[in-house]
Every structure is written in structure tokens, then in C-alpha cells.
Motif scaffolding. Structure first.
Motif, PDB file in Angstrom:
ATOM      1  N   ASP A  15       0.834  -1.197   0.000  1.00 18.85           N
ATOM      2  CA  ASP A  15       0.000   0.000   0.000  1.00 18.85           C
ATOM      3  C   ASP A  15       0.878   1.260   0.000  1.00 18.85           C
ATOM      4  N   ILE A  16       0.646   2.161  -0.942  1.00 19.10           N
ATOM      5  CA  ILE A  16       1.476   3.356  -1.082  1.00 19.10           C
ATOM      6  C   ILE A  16       1.023   4.479  -0.145  1.00 19.10           C
ATOM      7  N   HIS A  17      -0.265   4.662  -0.003  1.00 18.80           N
ATOM      8  CA  HIS A  17      -0.833   5.645   0.927  1.00 18.80           C
ATOM      9  C   HIS A  17      -0.162   7.019   0.854  1.00 18.80           C
ATOM     10  N   GLY A  18      -0.032   7.528  -0.378  1.00 18.64           N
ATOM     11  CA  GLY A  18       0.418   8.898  -0.542  1.00 18.64           C
ATOM     12  C   GLY A  18       1.854   9.178  -0.188  1.00 18.64           C
ATOM     13  N   GLY A  27      -2.901  -1.819  -4.221  1.00 15.25           N
ATOM     14  CA  GLY A  27      -4.027  -0.932  -3.925  1.00 15.25           C
ATOM     15  C   GLY A  27      -3.730   0.010  -2.768  1.00 15.25           C
ATOM     16  N   ASP A  28      -4.703   0.878  -2.464  1.00 12.44           N
ATOM     17  CA  ASP A  28      -4.530   1.933  -1.460  1.00 12.44           C
ATOM     18  C   ASP A  28      -3.384   2.860  -1.837  1.00 12.44           C
ATOM     19  N   LEU A  29      -3.523   3.505  -2.972  1.00 15.28           N
ATOM     20  CA  LEU A  29      -2.555   4.514  -3.405  1.00 15.28           C
ATOM     21  C   LEU A  29      -2.655   5.767  -2.537  1.00 15.28           C
ATOM     22  N   ILE A  30      -3.836   6.037  -2.031  1.00 13.29           N
ATOM     23  CA  ILE A  30      -4.128   7.344  -1.437  1.00 13.29           C
ATOM     24  C   ILE A  30      -4.338   7.264   0.073  1.00 13.29           C
ATOM     25  N   ASP A  31      -4.448   8.484   0.677  1.00 11.60           N
ATOM     26  CA  ASP A  31      -4.805   8.699   2.090  1.00 11.60           C
ATOM     27  C   ASP A  31      -3.623   8.426   3.032  1.00 11.60           C
ATOM     28  N   ARG A  32      -3.649   9.135   4.151  1.00 15.05           N
ATOM     29  CA  ARG A  32      -2.702   8.973   5.261  1.00 15.05           C
ATOM     30  C   ARG A  32      -1.305   9.517   4.972  1.00 15.05           C
ATOM     31  N   GLY A  75      -2.090  -6.763  -0.028  1.00 14.82           N
ATOM     32  CA  GLY A  75      -1.700  -5.688   0.876  1.00 14.82           C
ATOM     33  C   GLY A  75      -2.705  -5.633   2.017  1.00 14.82           C
ATOM     34  N   HIS A  76      -3.116  -4.384   2.374  1.00 10.74           N
ATOM     35  CA  HIS A  76      -4.231  -4.144   3.301  1.00 10.74           C
ATOM     36  C   HIS A  76      -3.919  -4.450   4.755  1.00 10.74           C
ATOM     37  N   ASN A  77      -3.286  -5.568   5.014  1.00 10.55           N
ATOM     38  CA  ASN A  77      -2.979  -6.004   6.375  1.00 10.55           C
ATOM     39  C   ASN A  77      -1.496  -5.777   6.667  1.00 10.55           C
ATOM     40  N   ILE A  78      -1.219  -4.984   7.684  1.00  8.41           N
ATOM     41  CA  ILE A  78       0.168  -4.621   7.988  1.00  8.41           C
ATOM     42  C   ILE A  78       0.865  -5.755   8.751  1.00  8.41           C
ATOM     43  N   HIS A  79       2.071  -6.067   8.286  1.00 10.09           N
ATOM     44  CA  HIS A  79       2.877  -7.097   8.931  1.00 10.09           C
ATOM     45  C   HIS A  79       4.340  -6.724   8.769  1.00 10.09           C
ATOM     46  N   GLU A  80       5.139  -6.979   9.769  1.00  7.99           N
ATOM     47  CA  GLU A  80       6.570  -6.695   9.680  1.00  7.99           C
ATOM     48  C   GLU A  80       7.231  -7.729   8.785  1.00  7.99           C
ATOM     49  N   GLY A  81       7.647  -7.304   7.608  1.00  4.00           N
ATOM     50  CA  GLY A  81       8.230  -8.226   6.640  1.00  4.00           C
ATOM     51  C   GLY A  81       7.148  -8.970   5.864  1.00  4.00           C
ATOM     52  N   GLU A  82       7.579  -9.768   4.912  1.00  4.59           N
ATOM     53  CA  GLU A  82       6.650 -10.563   4.117  1.00  4.59           C
ATOM     54  C   GLU A  82       6.032 -11.664   4.978  1.00  4.59           C
ATOM     55  N   LEU A  83       4.768 -11.958   4.704  1.00  5.27           N
ATOM     56  CA  LEU A  83       4.095 -13.068   5.380  1.00  5.27           C
ATOM     57  C   LEU A  83       3.423 -13.937   4.331  1.00  5.27           C
ATOM     58  N   GLN A  84       3.852 -15.206   4.238  1.00  2.00           N
ATOM     59  CA  GLN A  84       3.221 -16.120   3.297  1.00  2.00           C
ATOM     60  C   GLN A  84       2.343 -17.093   4.041  1.00  2.00           C
ATOM     61  N   GLY A 109      -0.118 -20.233   2.915  1.00  2.11           N
ATOM     62  CA  GLY A 109      -0.460 -21.019   1.738  1.00  2.11           C
ATOM     63  C   GLY A 109       0.290 -20.459   0.537  1.00  2.11           C
ATOM     64  N   ASN A 110      -0.451 -20.164  -0.530  1.00  2.00           N
ATOM     65  CA  ASN A 110       0.201 -19.519  -1.678  1.00  2.00           C
ATOM     66  C   ASN A 110      -0.252 -18.066  -1.823  1.00  2.00           C
ATOM     67  N   ARG A 111      -0.460 -17.415  -0.661  1.00  2.00           N
ATOM     68  CA  ARG A 111      -0.821 -15.996  -0.622  1.00  2.00           C
ATOM     69  C   ARG A 111       0.246 -15.248   0.173  1.00  2.00           C
ATOM     70  N   LEU A 112       0.700 -14.123  -0.378  1.00  2.00           N
ATOM     71  CA  LEU A 112       1.803 -13.375   0.206  1.00  2.00           C
ATOM     72  C   LEU A 112       1.343 -11.961   0.559  1.00  2.00           C
ATOM     73  N   TYR A 113       1.507 -11.569   1.826  1.00  2.53           N
ATOM     74  CA  TYR A 113       1.138 -10.238   2.299  1.00  2.53           C
ATOM     75  C   TYR A 113       2.396  -9.366   2.345  1.00  2.53           C
ATOM     76  N   ILE A 114       2.319  -8.176   1.696  1.00  2.00           N
ATOM     77  CA  ILE A 114       3.532  -7.359   1.572  1.00  2.00           C
ATOM     78  C   ILE A 114       3.328  -5.908   2.028  1.00  2.00           C
ATOM     79  N   ASP A 115       2.285  -5.647   2.820  1.00  2.00           N
ATOM     80  CA  ASP A 115       2.121  -4.278   3.324  1.00  2.00           C
ATOM     81  C   ASP A 115       2.807  -4.152   4.681  1.00  2.00           C
ATOM     82  N   GLN A 116       3.844  -3.335   4.734  1.00  6.92           N
ATOM     83  CA  GLN A 116       4.610  -3.158   5.957  1.00  6.92           C
ATOM     84  C   GLN A 116       4.261  -1.857   6.682  1.00  6.92           C
ATOM     85  N   GLY A 117       3.294  -1.092   6.117  1.00  7.69           N
ATOM     86  CA  GLY A 117       2.870   0.139   6.767  1.00  7.69           C
ATOM     87  C   GLY A 117       3.783   1.316   6.483  1.00  7.69           C
ATOM     88  N   ALA A 118       3.894   1.687   5.205  1.00  4.19           N
ATOM     89  CA  ALA A 118       4.770   2.808   4.833  1.00  4.19           C
ATOM     90  C   ALA A 118       4.323   4.104   5.501  1.00  4.19           C
TER      91      ALA A 118
END
Length: 220
Positions: A23-26, A51-56, A188-197, A199-208
Motif C-alpha cells: 500500500d502506497i498511501h500517498g 491498492g490503497d494509493l491514497i490517504d494517510r 496488501g491491506h494487512n500490515i505485517h513486519e516483513g513478508e508473510l506467506q 499457503g500460496n498468498r503473500l502479504y507485503i504491506d509493511q505500513g509505509a
């Protein structure tokens, strides 16, 4: 819920590299600083946002302008959905939710710019898929994917679309189910420190927007 593209299929990038970013969030200045560090080639490489290009962050209007670049792609995030629902479709409940969750930047903008932003958001697909040069098939979708097969992406129910944009349940449950017909789905969407896999789904939002670096994941 307005009608939008369910799936954007990108051709394999045979000239350069593909990356996914959280998430880029501006925070455009931070993003470009990190792209420079990985020697991102704007003439050959591509960047796909979850996603979440905007806000914050301080540069939300510049984040939306990224949609005009040939090297940049993004799926729809819940913050873009809220902006469109609040301003174009006059949903008062969504307006309150959006403004209280980082959408207050809009008050300092020219309403004459809004129509172009609405148009950009309405072109954002729910999901993006791309096959890498190595033959791996990647999917990108903002929050969650609740179907057993990736092939169902073009025929989702309203509830499944809502989950794709908003849901945190799979992340919170640390559900490790595997989605068939896709090698890896990036969220994205869910903040986690570092990558979290899971199953075969990878979360990459670290809360910029919290001061952390972006995770910029090469799709090899």
C-alpha cells in the motif's frame, strides 16, 4: 457497488523486471527513493501496486497520477473505493469513514481535478494477473481472496468482491489454504513486519505511512 474490471491480465514482461509493492498511501517520494535503490528502469520494468494509493500520506494526488504511467499498474484498494463512493456516488456513510481514515487531504484540492481522479479509479481492476519469464503465474488483489480457484475471479459474487477489497479474516486467522490455478497471490491491506506467506498468498504491506519502508517484491 459500481461496475469495474474484474481482472487485468498483463503480458509477460520480456524486456525487464516486474515488481509488486505494498500500500502506497500517498508516500511517493519514499517510493521513488526505494525504486532508485533497486535501479528500477522506467523504460523496461513494471510496478504493480496492491491498492490503497491514497490517504494517510502527503502526496495522495501524485499517487493517483501514477495511473497515467505506462510502467505502473494497481488493483483497487478500499481507500480508492471509499473515495469514489463518497465523492462521486454521494454515499454519506462512506464519506465519514473515508475522511476519518486519511481522506481529509481532499479538502485542499481543486474539485475541478476530481472527475479525472474518478475516471482513474473506475479503471482500476479488482485483480491483476501476470506470468513471469520463469513461467510462474502471479495474482495481485488488495485484501483477500475467498474462492478455491483463481479461475473464479471473473465471476465473483457481491460478497466475494467485498471480501477482496475489505476482508482481514484470512490474515487474522493465519489461514494457510492454497488457491488453485495460480502460483502466488500478492496482497496488501494487512500490515505485517516483513513478508508473510500463508499457503500460496503473500502479504507485503509493511505500513509505509507509519514510517516503515515499502516491501518491493520482484516477481521472478
Amino acid at each position: 457497488m459500481y461496475k469495474f474490471t474484474r481482472l487485468l491480465s498483463l503480458k509477460t514482461n520480456t524486456l525487464g523486471r516486474d515488481f509488486a509493492v505494498g500500500d502506497i498511501h500517498g508516500h511517493i517520494t519514499k517510493l521513488f527513493d526505494q525504486l532508485e535503490k533497486i535501479s528500477f528502469d522506467f523504460s523496461r520494468d513494471r510496478l504493480i501496486c496492491v491498492g490503497d494509493l491514497i490517504d494517510r500520506g502527503p502526496e495522495s494526488s501524485l499517487a493517483l497520477d501514477l495511473m497515467n504511467q505506462d510502467w505502473f499498474f494497481s488493483v483497487l484498494g478500499n481507500h480508492e473505493y471509499l473515495m469514489l463512493s463518497a465523492l462521486k456516488y454521494k454515499n454519506s456513510e462512506h464519506r465519514l469513514t473515508w475522511i476519518s481514515n486519511g481522506g481529509d487531504w481532499i479538502v485542499s484540492t481543486d474539485p475541478g481535478d476530481w472527475a479525472a481522479w474518478f475516471n482513474q479509479i473506475e479503471k482500476m481492476p479488482l485483480a491483476i494477473e501476470v506470468t513471469s519469464k520463469s513461467g510462474l503465474k502471479y495474482g495481485v488483489i488488495h485484501a483477500d481472496y475467498s474462492c478455491s480457484s483463481w479461475l473464479d475471479i471473473t465471476d465473483l459474487s457481491e460478497e466475494e468482491i467485498f471480501r477482496a477489497i475489505w476482508s482481514r479474516s484470512s490474515f487474522q486467522k493465519k489461514d494457510d489454504f492454497v488457491v488453485s490455478d495460480i502460483d502466488l497471490i500478492v496482497h496488501g491491506h494487512n500490515i505485517h513486519e516483513g513478508e508473510l506467506q500463508l499457503g500460496n498468498r503473500l502479504y507485503i504491506d509493511q505500513g509505509a505511512y507509519l514510517g516503515n519502508n515499502f516491501i518491493i517484491k520482484e516477481l521472478v
